[in-house]
Design a protein around this motif. Structure first.
Motif, mmCIF file in Angstrom:
data_model
loop_
_atom_site.group_PDB
_atom_site.id
_atom_site.type_symbol
_atom_site.label_atom_id
_atom_site.label_comp_id
_atom_site.label_asym_id
_atom_site.label_seq_id
_atom_site.Cartn_x
_atom_site.Cartn_y
_atom_site.Cartn_z
ATOM 1 N N ASP A 144 13.492 7.790 2.913
ATOM 2 C CA ASP A 144 14.728 8.358 3.224
ATOM 3 C C ASP A 144 14.883 9.282 1.901
ATOM 4 O O ASP A 144 14.362 9.308 0.782
ATOM 5 N N ALA A 145 15.575 10.528 2.116
ATOM 6 C CA ALA A 145 16.049 11.401 1.243
ATOM 7 C C ALA A 145 17.599 11.304 0.877
ATOM 8 O O ALA A 145 18.321 11.419 1.575
ATOM 9 N N VAL A 146 17.591 10.717 -0.313
ATOM 10 C CA VAL A 146 18.971 10.288 -0.849
ATOM 11 C C VAL A 146 19.530 11.041 -1.869
ATOM 12 O O VAL A 146 18.711 11.208 -2.731
ATOM 13 N N GLN A 182 0.690 -1.117 0.126
ATOM 14 C CA GLN A 182 0.045 0.045 0.023
ATOM 15 C C GLN A 182 0.975 1.110 0.140
ATOM 16 O O GLN A 182 0.404 2.084 -0.623
ATOM 17 N N GLN A 183 2.054 1.165 0.716
ATOM 18 C CA GLN A 183 2.856 2.390 0.804
ATOM 19 C C GLN A 183 3.714 2.589 -0.518
ATOM 20 O O GLN A 183 3.722 3.747 -0.798
ATOM 21 N N LEU A 224 4.450 12.422 -2.623
ATOM 22 C CA LEU A 224 5.634 13.094 -2.231
ATOM 23 C C LEU A 224 6.918 12.460 -2.957
ATOM 24 O O LEU A 224 7.269 11.454 -3.073
ATOM 25 N N ASP A 225 7.486 13.424 -3.608
ATOM 26 C CA ASP A 225 8.904 13.136 -4.125
ATOM 27 C C ASP A 225 10.045 13.340 -3.275
ATOM 28 O O ASP A 225 10.120 14.793 -3.106
ATOM 29 N N VAL A 226 10.622 12.789 -2.841
ATOM 30 C CA VAL A 226 11.557 13.193 -1.676
ATOM 31 C C VAL A 226 13.005 13.043 -2.170
ATOM 32 O O VAL A 226 13.634 11.638 -2.521
ATOM 33 N N VAL A 227 13.876 14.054 -1.954
ATOM 34 C CA VAL A 227 15.220 14.100 -2.727
ATOM 35 C C VAL A 227 16.258 14.597 -1.509
ATOM 36 O O VAL A 227 15.410 15.384 -0.810
ATOM 37 N N ARG A 284 18.837 10.420 -5.990
ATOM 38 C CA ARG A 284 17.965 9.397 -6.115
ATOM 39 C C ARG A 284 16.631 9.944 -5.761
ATOM 40 O O ARG A 284 16.401 10.631 -4.833
ATOM 41 N N LEU A 285 15.643 9.570 -6.656
ATOM 42 C CA LEU A 285 14.092 10.129 -6.188
ATOM 43 C C LEU A 285 13.399 9.048 -5.556
ATOM 44 O O LEU A 285 13.165 7.983 -6.203
ATOM 45 N N ASN A 286 13.026 9.222 -4.280
ATOM 46 C CA ASN A 286 12.191 8.511 -3.623
ATOM 47 C C ASN A 286 10.724 8.844 -3.688
ATOM 48 O O ASN A 286 10.605 10.163 -3.098
ATOM 49 N N LYS A 287 9.806 7.910 -3.643
ATOM 50 C CA LYS A 287 8.330 8.242 -3.517
ATOM 51 C C LYS A 287 7.568 7.877 -2.444
ATOM 52 O O LYS A 287 7.530 6.793 -2.288
#
Ligand SMILES: [Cu+2]
Length: 285
Positions: free
Chosen positions: A211-213, A123-124, A190-193, A216-219
């Motif tokens: 994580d904000a790396v 789900q996440q 949420l696009d987290v960088v 790298r784009l984490n969503k």
């Protein structure tokens, strides 16, 4: 390093308590910790609710049950097989059925945990069609929020409020100068960088931690069910001011969001990230 104004802790707590007692708007702070609180912040997304259910209904009984079982077995061994009660020790080294049982039973416990756990992870990670996307960029040591082109395409820095700037209703170490606003009931991606080191974006009430790396784009995503103010913190040790880069999200009605958007476009459109730190948005509603 930013200069930090230190107010004696007692004064800050007193100010906080006074604010809590006198501010009716404090009730709107759904996703904020309370003094003496134990357990989770209130869940404001289905995923956060499921995470709390997994903890309270599965993990907690499993850990308590296993701990008590091991304690009982240990006590039994200590009293039943000590030198006095059992002077001649048994020479048993293997017991087939017992060894099969203590291999299979823990495996079954893991399966019971794995099923809801994998469902939650799915789900996440499987993001539904988003209504809007916010880009959260971490830097040492603050967050920057970028809004989509359809909403104005602006971005702004969000920095912790110094103790001297706290207003009634603010929370020391959690309130920021420029909070992010999102509409209630909408799927927000949420696009987290990160611009430098590894940080982690986390809002417990939304069930979001990612994580904000750098590079790298984490969503992640959330769909807030109730209006209110929700706090989070950077959750990956990122340097000396790691504890001072809080996250503040206001979940508001579509109407209030549109009004905020109009104002935010004007406030943030012309400024760049560096000067935004000093730009104060109009007081929180
Ligand atoms: Cu950080």
């Amino acid at each position: 390093m930013r200069e930090r104004v230190s107010i004696p802790l007692r004064t800050a707590v007193a100010v906080g308590l006074a604010a809590a007692a006198t501010q009716p708007s404090r009730a709107a702070l759904l996703g904020a910790p309370e003094s003496g609180q134990i357990g989770f912040l209130p869940a404001n997304t289905p995923i956060a609710g499921d995470i709390q259910w997994l903890h309270n209904a599965i993990l907690l009984p499993a850990t308590v049950g296993i701990s008590l079982l091991v304690l009982a077995l240990l006590a039994y061994v200590v009293f039943r097989f000590n030198d006095k009660a059992h002077p001649i020790p048994s020479r048993t080294t293997h017991n087939g059925p017992l060894e099969i049982a203590w291999t299979i039973l823990p495996a079954l416990v893991l399966v019971v945990i794995a099923v809801p756990s994998f469902r939650l992870l799915t789900q996440q990670l499987v993001i539904p069609e988003p209504d809007m996307t916010i880009k959260a960029t971490a830097s040492q040591w603050h967050w920057n929020y970028g809004y989509p082109k359809s909403d104005g395409g602006f971005s702004f820095d969000s920095l912790i409020k110094d103790d001297k700037d706290l207003k009634p209703g603010d929370i020391r170490l959690l309130s920021v100068d420029n909070a992010a606003y999102v509409p209630v009931g909408k799927v927000v991606e949420l696009d987290v960088v990160s611009q430098d080191v590894i940080h982690s974006f986390s809002i417990p009430s939304f069930g979001v931690k990612i994580d904000a790396v750098p590079g790298r784009l984490n969503k992640s995503w959330f769909k807030a069910e109730q209006e209110g103010v929700f706090y989070g913190q950077c959750s990956n040790i990122c340097g000396i001011d790691h504890a001072f880069m809080p996250i503040e999200f206001h979940v508001v009605s579509q109407k209030a969001y549109d009004a905020w958007l109009e104002q935010a476009k004007k406030t943030y459109a012309s400024a760049d990230g560096a000067t935004l730190a000093a730009t104060a948005l109009a007081p929180h509603p």
